[in-house]
Design a protein around this motif. Structure first.
Motif, PDB file in Angstrom:
ATOM      1  N   SER A  95     -33.933 154.368  -1.559  1.00 28.02           N
ATOM      2  CA  SER A  95     -32.498 154.648  -1.633  1.00 28.02           C
ATOM      3  C   SER A  95     -31.932 154.627  -0.222  1.00 28.02           C
ATOM      4  CB  SER A  95     -32.227 156.011  -2.280  1.00 28.02           C
ATOM      5  OG  SER A  95     -32.668 157.053  -1.422  1.00 28.02           O
ATOM      6  N   ASP A  96     -30.610 154.809  -0.113  1.00 22.23           N
ATOM      7  CA  ASP A  96     -30.007 154.935   1.216  1.00 22.23           C
ATOM      8  C   ASP A  96     -30.643 156.065   2.001  1.00 22.23           C
ATOM      9  OD1 ASP A  96     -28.181 152.827   1.329  1.00 22.23           O
ATOM     10  OD2 ASP A  96     -26.609 153.972   0.327  1.00 22.23           O
ATOM     11  N   ALA A  97     -30.925 157.167   1.309  1.00 19.79           N
ATOM     12  CA  ALA A  97     -31.434 158.361   1.985  1.00 19.79           C
ATOM     13  C   ALA A  97     -32.862 158.196   2.475  1.00 19.79           C
ATOM     14  CB  ALA A  97     -31.335 159.564   1.050  1.00 19.79           C
ATOM     15  N   THR A  98     -33.648 157.330   1.805  1.00 18.72           N
ATOM     16  CA  THR A  98     -35.070 157.209   2.147  1.00 18.72           C
ATOM     17  C   THR A  98     -35.419 155.920   2.882  1.00 18.72           C
ATOM     18  OG1 THR A  98     -35.593 156.193   0.005  1.00 18.72           O
ATOM     19  CG2 THR A  98     -35.710 158.606   0.149  1.00 18.72           C
ATOM     20  N   ALA A  99     -34.480 154.966   2.951  1.00 24.93           N
ATOM     21  CA  ALA A  99     -34.801 153.668   3.545  1.00 24.93           C
ATOM     22  C   ALA A  99     -35.251 153.792   4.996  1.00 24.93           C
ATOM     23  CB  ALA A  99     -33.601 152.727   3.443  1.00 24.93           C
ATOM     24  N   GLY A 100     -34.774 154.812   5.685  1.00 25.22           N
ATOM     25  CA  GLY A 100     -35.157 154.995   7.078  1.00 25.22           C
ATOM     26  C   GLY A 100     -36.622 155.297   7.284  1.00 25.22           C
ATOM     27  N   THR A 101     -37.331 155.627   6.206  1.00 24.89           N
ATOM     28  CA  THR A 101     -38.760 155.920   6.324  1.00 24.89           C
ATOM     29  C   THR A 101     -39.624 154.676   6.153  1.00 24.89           C
ATOM     30  OG1 THR A 101     -39.100 156.387   3.960  1.00 24.89           O
ATOM     31  CG2 THR A 101     -38.304 158.200   5.345  1.00 24.89           C
ATOM     32  N   LEU A 102     -39.011 153.536   5.878  1.00 29.31           N
ATOM     33  CA  LEU A 102     -39.806 152.322   5.684  1.00 29.31           C
ATOM     34  C   LEU A 102     -40.583 151.989   6.955  1.00 29.31           C
ATOM     35  CD1 LEU A 102     -37.184 150.104   3.814  1.00 29.31           C
ATOM     36  CD2 LEU A 102     -39.332 150.950   2.861  1.00 29.31           C
ATOM     37  N   PRO A 103     -41.792 151.487   6.810  1.00 29.30           N
ATOM     38  CA  PRO A 103     -42.580 151.145   8.007  1.00 29.30           C
ATOM     39  C   PRO A 103     -41.970 149.956   8.749  1.00 29.30           C
ATOM     40  CG  PRO A 103     -43.730 150.493   5.991  1.00 29.30           C
ATOM     41  CD  PRO A 103     -42.554 151.312   5.558  1.00 29.30           C
ATOM     42  N   ASP A 104     -42.343 149.799   9.998  1.00 31.25           N
ATOM     43  CA  ASP A 104     -41.798 148.735  10.833  1.00 31.25           C
ATOM     44  C   ASP A 104     -42.136 147.343  10.310  1.00 31.25           C
ATOM     45  OD1 ASP A 104     -40.756 150.656  12.487  1.00 31.25           O
ATOM     46  OD2 ASP A 104     -42.378 150.540  13.962  1.00 31.25           O
ATOM     47  N   SER A 105     -43.148 147.235   9.473  1.00 28.18           N
ATOM     48  CA  SER A 105     -43.539 145.926   8.942  1.00 28.18           C
ATOM     49  C   SER A 105     -42.542 145.371   7.931  1.00 28.18           C
ATOM     50  CB  SER A 105     -44.917 146.020   8.276  1.00 28.18           C
ATOM     51  OG  SER A 105     -44.893 146.980   7.211  1.00 28.18           O
ATOM     52  N   ILE A 106     -41.628 146.224   7.444  1.00 28.24           N
ATOM     53  CA  ILE A 106     -40.631 145.793   6.466  1.00 28.24           C
ATOM     54  C   ILE A 106     -39.388 145.307   7.199  1.00 28.24           C
ATOM     55  CG2 ILE A 106     -39.329 146.422   4.412  1.00 28.24           C
ATOM     56  CD1 ILE A 106     -42.430 146.578   4.165  1.00 28.24           C
ATOM     57  N   ALA A 107     -38.999 144.061   6.985  1.00 34.20           N
ATOM     58  CA  ALA A 107     -37.824 143.496   7.652  1.00 34.20           C
ATOM     59  C   ALA A 107     -36.558 143.925   6.929  1.00 34.20           C
ATOM     60  CB  ALA A 107     -37.928 141.972   7.656  1.00 34.20           C
ATOM     61  N   TRP A 108     -35.469 144.107   7.675  1.00 28.58           N
ATOM     62  CA  TRP A 108     -34.158 144.326   7.061  1.00 28.58           C
ATOM     63  C   TRP A 108     -33.064 143.972   8.043  1.00 28.58           C
ATOM     64  CZ3 TRP A 108     -32.705 150.197   6.325  1.00 28.58           C
ATOM     65  CH2 TRP A 108     -33.219 150.950   7.360  1.00 28.58           C
TER      66      TRP A 108
END
Length: 462
Positions: free
Chosen positions: A4-17
């Motif tokens: 979600s918007d609230a949790t997306a910041g926890t994605l690992p660096d390997s995930i591109a956005w």
């Protein structure tokens, strides 16, 4: 935790956005028929354009039937991941372009408002071939637009009226379905609707609205529970809207718009004057081969494309269909290398990292065989070229649809009834004869019908 918007910041660096402020973007696109393909294709291209600096192209997705996609994406604020899988590994990207998902049957007023919104500039569609009401046994009747399930023409026709009366300006309508001349088909259907419902608005539609032709290409299998588990393991978040696809993507668009457009070309889209050579090659070579793999592969108890293309009884036939029958029927554009395209398709089909179910490809076959096989057969017949591989695939499809429950198809009952009335000896004439179900445009020559009938006899199961 759920993405979600609230949790997306926890994605690992390997995930591109993309890194753009998604909440600062106005919604410039409405998409009809939001599903896995749209999320891996048009929305993916749009996300790349906004990541490159374009603004106000956020997407309002519309499900025309099922609430499933809304249930997947609404708790995630429209966020989802695209996993590109190949023999060399996997790359995952977070896509931020979708801002809302509406379910049309339960929120028709919200859909109408989104289409009439002055911020909306483009409508894209992935509604499958049958969404354009092109069934040979059921002609479109625009005058009956108020009866039964609502069609794309109801939503778009009412948008023409509303935008005219509000002074909101015309739209660009972009079909992204596997139809020959998909833009012209959409335009003709909507013009018929306006003629029947509000003739005075047709002139404005004809003057200002654009329906460019397109060709779309990316293999997007149905997402399975194991795919969701794999994405969760890689991202640390549960993504119920995740889609899996290949690294390859292609989008060729006729450069004819009623207003502004995103820079989809930053992700590789091509804006061209004439889409037809690309469209015909894709329909006849990729989609035609896919349908052949589905019918022939299922008959030999295969489940996936990569299994069927590895079968020595199937691969030579499919390769002949592409190289010797489909490719010669295409009037290639300058620089369009069809031999290389066939090589690339065979490599993509053989990708074991992307299991693509044959049963998924086999759905709605009655809507697909015209542009994929019958038109190529007609062109080759006129040029004096034989098409044994295409006819063999057509025989496999004819046998496949004998049972009404064999595959989801809008003509399943009609096909089963024709089989029951004509039997094995007469079914080919009943479908592909001069007075057959598929009409004069789908009629085979006498020798071709005899060939298909003989193939049916070779595989007699009763």
């Amino acid at each position: 935790m759920r993405l979600s918007d609230a949790t997306a910041g926890t994605l690992p660096d390997s995930i591109a956005w993309g890194g753009y402020d998604r909440h600062a973007q106005r919604r410039g696109i409405v998409h009809l028929g939001i599903g896995a393909f749209h999320r891996a294709h048009q929305a993916w291209y749009t996300d790349a354009a906004m990541a490159a600096g374009d603004r106000d192209w956020a997407i309002t997705g519309v499900s025309l039937r099922s609430p499933q996609v809304r249930a997947q994406l609404a708790p995630q604020d429209g966020l989802y991941t695209v996993s590109e899988r190949g023999p060399a590994g996997e790359a995952i990207r977070l896509v931020e372009a979708v801002r809302a998902v509406l379910v049309a049957p339960s929120a028709p007023d919200a859909v109408a408002e989104a289409l009439a919104d002055p911020d909306t500039k483009i409508v894209t569609l992935t509604v499958t071939e049958k969404g354009y009401a092109r069934r040979p046994d059921s002609p479109r009747d625009p005058a009956a637009h108020t009866a039964g399930p609502r069609t794309i023409y109801d939503y778009l026709g009412e948008a023409v009226i509303a935008r005219h009366d509000r002074g909101a300006g015309p739209l660009t309508l972009i079909s992204c379905d596997n139809l020959a001349a998909n833009g012209a088909t959409l335009r003709a259907g909507l013009a018929e609707w306006l003629d029947a419902v509000s003739p005075r608005h047709r002139a404005w539609f004809e003057q200002g609205w654009a329906c460019p032709a397109t060709m779309v290409d990316r293999i997007v299998p149905a997402t399975m529970p194991a795919d969701l588990d794999r994405v969760a393991a890689a991202t640390g978040l549960r993504d119920e809207g995740a889609v899996v696809t290949e690294a390859y993507a292609q989008w060729v668009i006729e450069d004819r718009f009623a207003g502004p457009r995103p820079r989809w070309d930053v992700a590789g889209a091509q804006f061209v004057a004439d889409v037809r050579p690309f469209e015909t090659a894709k329909l006849r070579m990729l989609n035609g081969a896919h349908s052949a793999l589905a019918c022939l592969g299922l008959a030999r108890d295969h489940r996936f494309v990569h299994e069927a293309i590895a079968d020595p009884a199937i691969r030579p036939l499919v390769e002949r269909l592409m190289r010797a029958e489909a490719a010669p029927s295409v009037a290639a554009a300058p620089g369009q290398d069809l031999a290389r395209y066939a090589d690339l398709l065979l490599t993509r089909f053989a990708n074991p990292a992307l299991p693509h179910r044959l049963a998924q490809i086999a759905t709605d076959g009655s809507q697909k065989i015209g542009p994929r096989w019958l038109e190529a057969l007609a062109d080759n017949r006129a040029a004096g070229r034989d098409s044994p591989a295409t006819l063999t695939a057509l025989a496999a499809w004819t046998g496949f649809v004998r049972a009404p429950g064999a595959a989801a198809d809008p003509m399943a009952e009609t096909l089963a009834a024709r089989w029951a009335a004509a039997g094995r000896e007469g079914i080919v004439d009943a479908l592909f004869g001069p007075a057959g179900l598929f009409g004069a445009a789908g009629a085979l020559a006498d020798a071709e019908r005899a060939f298909v009938t003989a193939r049916l006899e070779e595989h007699r199961a009763d």
